[in-house]
Design an enzyme around this catalytic site. Structure first.
Site, PDB file in Angstrom:
ATOM      1  N   GLU A   1      57.349  23.641  -1.194  1.00 38.57           N
ATOM      2  CA  GLU A   1      56.516  24.763  -0.740  1.00 38.57           C
ATOM      3  C   GLU A   1      55.298  24.997  -1.621  1.00 38.57           C
ATOM      4  OE1 GLU A   1      56.727  25.533   2.046  1.00 38.57           O
ATOM      5  OE2 GLU A   1      58.777  25.074   2.644  1.00 38.57           O
TER       6      GLU A   1
ATOM      7  N   GLY B   1      56.770  31.578   9.831  1.00 40.49           N
ATOM      8  CA  GLY B   1      55.403  31.378  10.287  1.00 40.49           C
ATOM      9  C   GLY B   1      55.276  30.077  11.054  1.00 40.49           C
ATOM     10  N   ALA B   2      55.824  29.008  10.463  1.00 44.92           N
ATOM     11  CA  ALA B   2      55.782  27.688  11.075  1.00 44.92           C
ATOM     12  C   ALA B   2      56.829  26.824  10.382  1.00 44.92           C
ATOM     13  CB  ALA B   2      54.398  27.070  10.917  1.00 44.92           C
ATOM     14  N   MET B   3      57.128  25.673  10.984  1.00 48.50           N
ATOM     15  CA  MET B   3      58.183  24.805  10.434  1.00 48.50           C
ATOM     16  C   MET B   3      57.778  23.352  10.586  1.00 48.50           C
ATOM     17  SD  MET B   3      61.037  24.334   9.016  1.00 48.50           S
ATOM     18  CE  MET B   3      61.601  22.671   8.687  1.00 48.50           C
ATOM     19  N   GLU B   4      57.884  22.640   9.452  1.00 44.45           N
ATOM     20  CA  GLU B   4      57.292  21.303   9.346  1.00 44.45           C
ATOM     21  C   GLU B   4      58.135  20.175   9.910  1.00 44.45           C
ATOM     22  OE1 GLU B   4      58.395  23.200   6.731  1.00 44.45           O
ATOM     23  OE2 GLU B   4      59.397  21.965   5.221  1.00 44.45           O
TER      24      GLU B   4
ATOM     25  N   GLU C   1      65.855  24.442   9.687  1.00 49.37           N
ATOM     26  CA  GLU C   1      65.807  24.791   8.273  1.00 49.37           C
ATOM     27  C   GLU C   1      66.236  26.254   8.136  1.00 49.37           C
ATOM     28  OE1 GLU C   1      62.050  24.892   6.146  1.00 49.37           O
ATOM     29  OE2 GLU C   1      63.039  24.285   4.312  1.00 49.37           O
TER      30      GLU C   1
ATOM     31  N   GLU D   1      51.624  22.812   7.049  1.00 52.76           N
ATOM     32  CA  GLU D   1      52.725  22.086   7.696  1.00 52.76           C
ATOM     33  C   GLU D   1      52.464  20.585   7.684  1.00 52.76           C
ATOM     34  OE1 GLU D   1      55.296  23.773   8.085  1.00 52.76           O
ATOM     35  OE2 GLU D   1      54.249  25.681   7.804  1.00 52.76           O
TER      36      GLU D   1
HETATM   37 ZN   LIG Z   1      56.117  25.077   3.887  1.00 51.27          ZN
END
Ligand SMILES: [Zn+2]
Length: 845
Positions: free
Chosen positions: A312, A253-256, A121, A290
């Site tokens: 989001e 931070g993080a990725m789903e 992404e 996530e």
């Molecule tokens: Zn998100």
């Protein structure tokens, strides 16, 4: 930069076979991608970036193609439009950009290692394989991965591994999904696994640099989050497993990624025996965020990036809904108030801010869309308003239908409003559009005029703003029944104030609960009435009073000098959220004083006055069985006491340092940062500097590393400042993903600011080469603007950034941040004398 043409209009892929051979040693990827799809025109394009394409075949026959790097495109010519099977052979570089397929670096016992992971992404799948890299172009994927594998390595992906043949790892076919959610990783991983009560396998993966028990907290939260969402959404988790992977190098931070969520190590792994409560809360909300996306975003995906907010904002609300259900004692919505509400209200008050829903005209703007304060925080506040209007039963019924109608496909905001509208008989879209399509938010003026209680709305600005007559449909949440549920008009007359006040028996208040996105300016009578009954207010209402006064002062609608004497009234509060709001205002006063001036000494005395009772009450070490509020309040008051240069506080911190100097990481994580920073500032030496820097390199505990960063960047020693800046570009000491925190820390340090500012100006090109093109890049400008407050820095900021105004993706940020500094400089100039006087008067009482 190329215009956006949607490739999906001409070619619609149905299935991909992606074969990748990754050579870590030579940093080379060799690939062959087979795509079954429908070519609607004979000439069409696939996305590619940095791919060296050697052949394109259609039905096994070579066809003409051209590579167009300017447009990220591979143009293909078929004899005619038709359903087709394409085979594309190519090579690609394996780069350290934290985008596409990339290595993460780490050390175990001094030995250098790497893990290969992915980040696709927003549009980096095209760096791994040719594809239609648009969220709408959903397809199924068969991944086959080979690499220079050695004994003891693990390979994971969205789906379970099917077989290994001749060193090639074959994974089961995915469900229909978007390219940006494809993921895989391999390396020497450790893991912990469990199963949900519905049979979904849950796993947490990390490098072997971590202690095994650092995976436990995440495993528990992930398992319970999946169980919670299956119930809340009335929709089963759609894949066989949900893996969580911590990567040592990670930009966001993080990725789903569907079934294989990737995280910064700091947001997944933690020491269960020594981690501050707020860090645990943060990690839990990131995981829950996530996992909310596994349905909202992954199962049903936005049609195009302009609806990114849909993903989001929703996940940002659900992280709190979920964690509140999993850990009710945490009162996690209080964190929503201190973090999300505060950041949304601050950022959204600057003219030129983006709306939540925003058009995307240019590829570079896709990444600039991720404005956390707007797309995440403000958007989540909008959905919290919707949730409050609908109630959970209606929300859940609407969501169930939304998932059922759109699963494995795409949707827009209008589809969500339709589903919620059907479940509720409310025109949700009509209410929400005024909030989603317009930037900014209103201040509601509540005043008594000719004996009547009157309300009016007007856009609120911090700094110069152009009044263009925007109006909002405002859920008022008033505590007097006479006020309507929604204020759609510019002005309202609620009737005779004395009668209303007598009938209701309590001071008039708006936005009770602080769930609507507006602030209130009460006139003197109304505000005095509220303050006369301050102790009747709950913690959120007190936070809200402080929050609105702070914003009104930032927006020059009232003076900071009026706010200063009010702060003392909140100083002994036992509520964490009240203290958070109090010290946010107090810390805002620091910009009015010059370092080491008589005015700063007075302000420090004021901080001591605010904090000393609380420091005496709470002390430096947590007590067995103390409340969450006390645990979370302690850092605010100790920080204030140290800023105040309270001698007892400085000595207590030093004593704790000395007593623990051989095992600093075992200092309590609640207070460790203050102890380390105090030592560097007041007792620092080159030896201590080297000791902490070495500890930073060796430790795998992200919160300890963050504490060391905060300590080292506060050094007053000019030689050590230079030594630190020299490490900024040394990735083995400071990872590029962490650099912004080091830069910000040094910039906020009076004694380090010049060096940090010189560094970023001199080495901007290096920064752009290293982290440019990444969605976090613009935040280097944001953090700079968050600190600067003098006319000289403003002039330097303009001189440096204005020539970059036309850089795609940077334009809005530079314009906004220039305004942010300008308004702060003006505010200080206009009010500093009055603020100094107010501080002095507060001390004399
Ligand atoms: Zn998100």
């Amino acid at each position: 930069m190329a215009e956006l043409t949607r490739f999906y209009e001409n070619f619609q892929p149905a299935h991909y076979d992606v074969y990748l051979d990754i050579d870590r040693k030579n940093k080379l990827i060799s690939g062959k991608t087979t795509i079954v799809g429908d070519a609607l025109t004979a000439n069409f394009s696939l996305h590619q970036k940095y791919l060296k394409v050697s052949a394109v075949q259609a039905e096994g026959v070579d066809v003409p193609f051209t590579v167009d790097d300017e447009a990220d495109a591979l143009h293909i010519e078929l004899p005619e439009a038709d359903e087709v099977t394409l085979a594309i052979t190519y090579t690609a570089p394996l780069t350290d950009s934290m985008m596409g397929i990339y290595p993460s670096y780490y050390e175990v016992n001094g030995e250098k290692k790497q893990i290969i992971g992915t980040q696709f992404e927003t549009n980096f799948a095209r760096q791994a394989f040719p594809c239609v890299d648009e969220p709408e172009a959903k397809a199924t994927f068969d991944l086959a991965i080979k690499y220079d594998e050695h004994e003891g390595e693990t390979t994971i992906s969205n789906m379970p591994e099917k077989k290994v043949e001749n060193g090639v790892h074959y994974f089961e076919s995915t469900v229909r999904m978007s390219t940006y959610l494809v993921a895989f990783a391999f390396g020497e991983l450790q893991s912990k696994l469990t199963t949900t009560n519905s049979g979904v396998k849950i796993g947490v993966f990390g490098t072997k640099a971590h202690k095994a028990n650092e995976l436990d907290f995440a495993l528990d939260i992930a398992k319970r989050s999946i169980e919670f969402y299956e119930d809340f959404y009335h929709t089963p988790y759609p894949l066989p497993h949900s893996w969580q992977l911590a990567l040592p190098d990670f930009s966001a931070g993080a990725m789903e990624n569907w079934g294989l969520v990737t995280y910064r190590e700091a947001y997944l792994l933690l020491d269960p025996d020594n981690t501050a409560l707020d860090t645990k809360q943060l990690v839990a909300t990131v995981i829950a965020h996530e996992l909310a996306h596994q349905w909202f975003g992954d199962l049903v995906t936005m049609k195009w990036w302009d609806d990114l907010w849909l993903n989001e904002s929703f996940a940002n609300m659900m992280e709190y809904v979920a964690v509140d259900a999993l850990e009710p004692d945490w009162h996690i919505w209080e964190m929503f108030q201190t973090e999300e509400a505060a950041s949304a209200l601050q950022r959204d008050a600057t003219d030129g801010v983006q709306s939540v829903h925003v058009q995307v005209n240019n590829p570079a703007e896709i990444d600039a869309l991720f404005d956390g304060a707007i797309v995440y925080a403000k958007g989540a506040r909008m959905l919290v308003m919707v949730r409050a209007l609908l109630g959970d039963d209606v929300l859940r019924a609407g969501l169930k239908n939304y998932f059922a109608s759109h699963k494995y496909t795409n949707a827009t905001g209008a589809d969500l409003w339709a589903a919620l509208g059907d479940a509720s008989d409310l025109d949700v879209g009509a209410i929400m559009n005024s909030w989603l399509e317009q930037p900014g938010y209103p201040v509601v003026n509540a005043k008594i005029e000719d004996g009547h209680l009157k309300l009016s709305q007007q856009q609120f600005f911090i700094g110069e703003g152009q009044e263009v007559g925007r109006q909002w449909q405002i859920p008022l949440s008033a505590n007097y029944e006479v006020a309507p549920q929604i204020m759609a008009d510019k002005a309202l007359d609620l009737g005779d104030y004395r009668q209303l006040r007598d009938a209701n028996g309590v001071p008039f208040r708006l936005n009770v609960g602080n769930n609507s996105h507006f602030i209130v300016k009460y006139d003197e009578t109304l505000l005095n009435d509220i303050f006369a009954h301050l102790t009747d207010l709950d913690a959120i209402s007190q936070l809200q009073l402080l929050q609105d006064l702070r914003l009104l002062a930032e927006g020059r609608q009232i003076s900071y000098a009026e706010v200063v004497p009010l702060l003392v009234k909140f100083a002994d509060s036992k509520s964490n959220v009240v203290n958070a709001a109090l010290y946010q205002v107090a810390n805002n006063l620091r910009k009015f004083v010059e370092p080491d001036s008589a005015e700063e000494k007075a302000l420090q005395a004021f901080f001591d006055h605010l904090s000393h009772n609380q420091v005496a009450r709470l002390g430096w070490t947590s007590k067995a069985g103390e409340s969450n509020d006390d645990q979370l309040t302690r850092p605010y008051v100790l920080n204030a006491s140290l800023y105040a240069k309270n001698e007892t506080a400085i000595k207590s911190a030093h004593d704790l340092f000395v007593a623990n100097k051989d095992h600093l990481e075992t200092l309590s994580a609640d207070t460790r940062v203050f102890i380390l920073r105090n030592e560097v500032k007041n007792y620092g030496s080159a030896d201590l500097f080297d000791q902490l820097l070495a500890a930073h390199r060796q430790s795998s505990d992200a919160s300890y590393k963050a504490d060391i960063c905060a300590a080292l960047t506060s050094t007053p020693d000019p030689d050590l400042v230079q030594k630190l800046v020299a490490k900024f570009e040394d990735a083995e000491t400071i990872k590029p993903q962490d650099l912004r925190a080091w830069f910000r820390g040094l910039l906020a340090n009076d004694k380090g600011q010049q060096a940090a500012w010189d560094w970023i100006r001199n080495d901007w090109q290096w920064l752009e080469d290293t982290v440019g093109g990444d969605m976090e890049f613009t935040t280097y400008i944001t953090v700079t603007a968050g600190i600067f407050h003098t006319p000289q820095r403003l002039a330097e900021f303009k001189a440096f950034f204005e020539p970059k105004l036309n850089t795609p993706g940077l334009t809005r940020e530079i314009k906004m941040d220039t305004k942010v500094i300008e308004s702060r400089v003006d505010l200080i100039e206009a009010e500093k004398d009055a603020v100094h006087e107010a501080v002095a008067n507060s001390l004399n009482k």
